[in-house]
Scaffold this active site. Structure first.
Site, PDB file in Angstrom:
ATOM      1  CE  LYS A  74      -4.386  -1.465   2.027  1.00  0.00           C
ATOM      2  NZ  LYS A  74      -5.377  -1.220   3.074  1.00  0.00           N
ATOM      3  CG  ASP A 110      -8.622   1.177   3.044  1.00  0.00           C
ATOM      4  OD1 ASP A 110      -9.468   0.377   2.601  1.00  0.00           O
ATOM      5  OD2 ASP A 110      -7.411   0.883   3.167  1.00  0.00           O
TER       6      ASP A 110
HETATM    7  P1  NAP Z   1      -1.085  -1.774  10.272  1.00  0.00           P
HETATM    8  O1  NAP Z   1      -0.685  -0.653   9.409  1.00  0.00           O
HETATM    9  O2  NAP Z   1      -0.180  -2.934  10.474  1.00  0.00           O
HETATM   10  O3  NAP Z   1      -1.458  -1.144  11.713  1.00  0.00           O
HETATM   11  C1  NAP Z   1      -1.816  -1.964  12.802  1.00  0.00           C
HETATM   12  C2  NAP Z   1      -2.142  -1.103  14.003  1.00  0.00           C
HETATM   13  O4  NAP Z   1      -2.547  -1.985  15.058  1.00  0.00           O
HETATM   14  C3  NAP Z   1      -0.931  -0.306  14.528  1.00  0.00           C
HETATM   15  O5  NAP Z   1      -1.386   0.915  15.045  1.00  0.00           O
HETATM   16  C4  NAP Z   1      -0.428  -1.216  15.653  1.00  0.00           C
HETATM   17  O6  NAP Z   1       0.258  -0.516  16.652  1.00  0.00           O
HETATM   18  C5  NAP Z   1      -1.735  -1.715  16.202  1.00  0.00           C
HETATM   19  N1  NAP Z   1      -1.566  -2.953  16.971  1.00  0.00           N
HETATM   20  C6  NAP Z   1      -1.240  -4.162  16.503  1.00  0.00           C
HETATM   21  N2  NAP Z   1      -1.206  -5.051  17.528  1.00  0.00           N
HETATM   22  C7  NAP Z   1      -1.502  -4.357  18.663  1.00  0.00           C
HETATM   23  C8  NAP Z   1      -1.622  -4.697  20.042  1.00  0.00           C
HETATM   24  N3  NAP Z   1      -1.437  -5.940  20.461  1.00  0.00           N
HETATM   25  N4  NAP Z   1      -1.974  -3.722  20.916  1.00  0.00           N
HETATM   26  C9  NAP Z   1      -2.188  -2.453  20.501  1.00  0.00           C
HETATM   27  N5  NAP Z   1      -2.070  -2.064  19.204  1.00  0.00           N
HETATM   28  C10 NAP Z   1      -1.750  -2.997  18.300  1.00  0.00           C
HETATM   29  O7  NAP Z   1      -2.452  -2.408   9.784  1.00  0.00           O
HETATM   30  P2  NAP Z   1      -3.698  -1.678   9.081  1.00  0.00           P
HETATM   31  O8  NAP Z   1      -3.608  -1.854   7.625  1.00  0.00           O
HETATM   32  O9  NAP Z   1      -3.847  -0.324   9.659  1.00  0.00           O
HETATM   33  O10 NAP Z   1      -4.892  -2.618   9.591  1.00  0.00           O
HETATM   34  C11 NAP Z   1      -5.352  -2.592  10.929  1.00  0.00           C
HETATM   35  C12 NAP Z   1      -6.628  -3.428  11.012  1.00  0.00           C
HETATM   36  O11 NAP Z   1      -7.619  -2.820  10.195  1.00  0.00           O
HETATM   37  C13 NAP Z   1      -6.481  -4.870  10.502  1.00  0.00           C
HETATM   38  O12 NAP Z   1      -7.236  -5.717  11.309  1.00  0.00           O
HETATM   39  C14 NAP Z   1      -7.068  -4.806   9.101  1.00  0.00           C
HETATM   40  O13 NAP Z   1      -7.611  -6.047   8.686  1.00  0.00           O
HETATM   41  C15 NAP Z   1      -8.167  -3.781   9.317  1.00  0.00           C
HETATM   42  N6  NAP Z   1      -8.547  -3.060   8.084  1.00  0.00           N
HETATM   43  C16 NAP Z   1      -9.856  -3.100   7.756  1.00  0.00           C
HETATM   44  C17 NAP Z   1     -10.296  -2.450   6.631  1.00  0.00           C
HETATM   45  C18 NAP Z   1     -11.751  -2.518   6.277  1.00  0.00           C
HETATM   46  O14 NAP Z   1     -12.097  -2.216   5.133  1.00  0.00           O
HETATM   47  N7  NAP Z   1     -12.613  -2.879   7.219  1.00  0.00           N
HETATM   48  C19 NAP Z   1      -9.402  -1.728   5.830  1.00  0.00           C
HETATM   49  C20 NAP Z   1      -8.047  -1.677   6.204  1.00  0.00           C
HETATM   50  C21 NAP Z   1      -7.639  -2.362   7.355  1.00  0.00           C
HETATM   51  P3  NAP Z   1       1.820  -0.129  16.475  1.00  0.00           P
HETATM   52  O15 NAP Z   1       1.820   1.133  15.662  1.00  0.00           O
HETATM   53  O16 NAP Z   1       2.262   0.082  17.877  1.00  0.00           O
HETATM   54  O17 NAP Z   1       2.464  -1.299  15.815  1.00  0.00           O
END
Ligand code: NAP
Length: 292
Positions: A74, A110
């Protein structure tokens, strides 16, 4: 579309990511093409990070209409595109690319997908106090798109990566002149900020399958009058959403955002209104079949 329907006129849309085995985008898009009688097909491709540039050149050479981009491309796709929509540029991430005569332009659906999902459920963010958990890709899209509308915005993130949250806050200050509060994701801070919040958005991956028994928020902080939007869509009903519902809060599932981000990409590629209910139904069906 079945194999026999594919012809030399069929338009091709794609997804690139790694892995792509569990993506729900093909079922959503192909069902939508079929419903509208469009001669399109959507195909996922697993592209390793080191193959990103040649893969994108290949998609351009093959004259695909457009493609979705998912983890881990991305952000890294940006330099190999020909242009960016201003919102995608600000967010620094692209999930949708449109091919216009060989020129590839990147968008981030998104962000608008999140907003559409909220509005569809009757939640208008204008003038509201919002708390966003996380500072990853999804959080960045969500906070940026909300920033202009809301009256107050607080981001809570894990301590190790608080810099990411500070970075989003700076961008919002520059662009909208609004001060965003940044805090460590801790129960005492959550208790303080949720007391006066209207909307809570979980944009972390906490609660995502296979760790579906986890929630980023203690259940006793959830209450009636709060809107709880969990961007996690697998499972559809996360522990956070179940506990929010039990506390009398309004809940919105990440499956709504998933369907809307797909619908907005569909509209860019086909120029037609997307059958959003069907796309959501197909995504839910696929997720439920995996839960069996
Ligand atoms: P990402 O860039 O990897 O970000 C993950 C986030 O989660 C970061 O802020 C990370 O914190 C935090 N995190 C992970 N494990 C954690 C824990 N144990 N405790 C506290 N914080 C934690 O991923 P992303 O693309 O943003 O996606 C995040 C979620 O959104 C995923 O589940 C994904 O499937 C979902 N999503 C959904 C859609 C939709 O259309 N519904 C679209 C995009 C994403 P750190 O910064 O500290 O690592």
């Amino acid at each position: 579309m079945s194999d026999k329907d594919i012809s030399g006129k069929t338009k091709i849309c794609a997804l690139i990511g790694d892995p792509v085995e569990h993506t729900m985008s093909p079922v959503m898009h192909n069902a939508a093409y079929k419903k509208l009688g469009l001669d399109y097909i959507y195909i996922p491709f697993r592209v390793k990070p080191e193959q990103l540039a040649p893969a994108v050149d290949g998609l351009r050479a093959l004259n695909v209409c457009g493609f979705n981009v998912t983890i881990p491309h991305k952000v890294s796709i940006i330099p190999v595109l020909d242009g960016l929509d201003p919102i995608a540029e600000k967010i620094g991430a692209v999930n949708t690319v449109v091919n216009t005569g060989g020129e590839l332009r990147g968008y981030n659906t998104d962000a608008d997908g999140f907003l559409k999902a909220m509005l569809e459920r009757g939640v208008e963010p204008g003038g509201k106090s919002v708390v966003v958990l996380g500072a990853g890709g999804a959080a960045r899209a969500i906070t940026y798109i909300l920033a202009e509308k809301v009256v107050s915005l607080t981001i809570l993130n894990r301590q190790e990566e608080l810099d990411w949250a500070e970075n989003i806050a700076e961008l919002i200050k520059e662009d909208f002149g609004k001060v965003v509060r940044v805090l460590e994701l801790r129960d005492d801070y959550l208790a303080e900020v949720l007391h006066n919040a209207d909307i809570l958005v979980n944009a972390t991956s906490v609660g995502m399958s296979p760790a579906g028994d986890k929630s980023p928020v203690p259940a006793d902080l959830l209450r009636k009058g709060l809107v709880v939007f969990d961007v996690v869509y697998n499972p559809i009903n996360t522990r956070l959403l179940n506990e929010a519902k039990a506390a009398g809060a309004q809940t919105i599932s990440g499956i709504d955002m998933l369907a809307w981000q797909g619908a907005l990409a569909f509209e860019k590629w086909t120029g037609q209104a997307a059958p959003i209910d069907l796309m959501k139904k197909e995504a839910v069906k696929m997720l439920e079949s995996h839960e069996d």
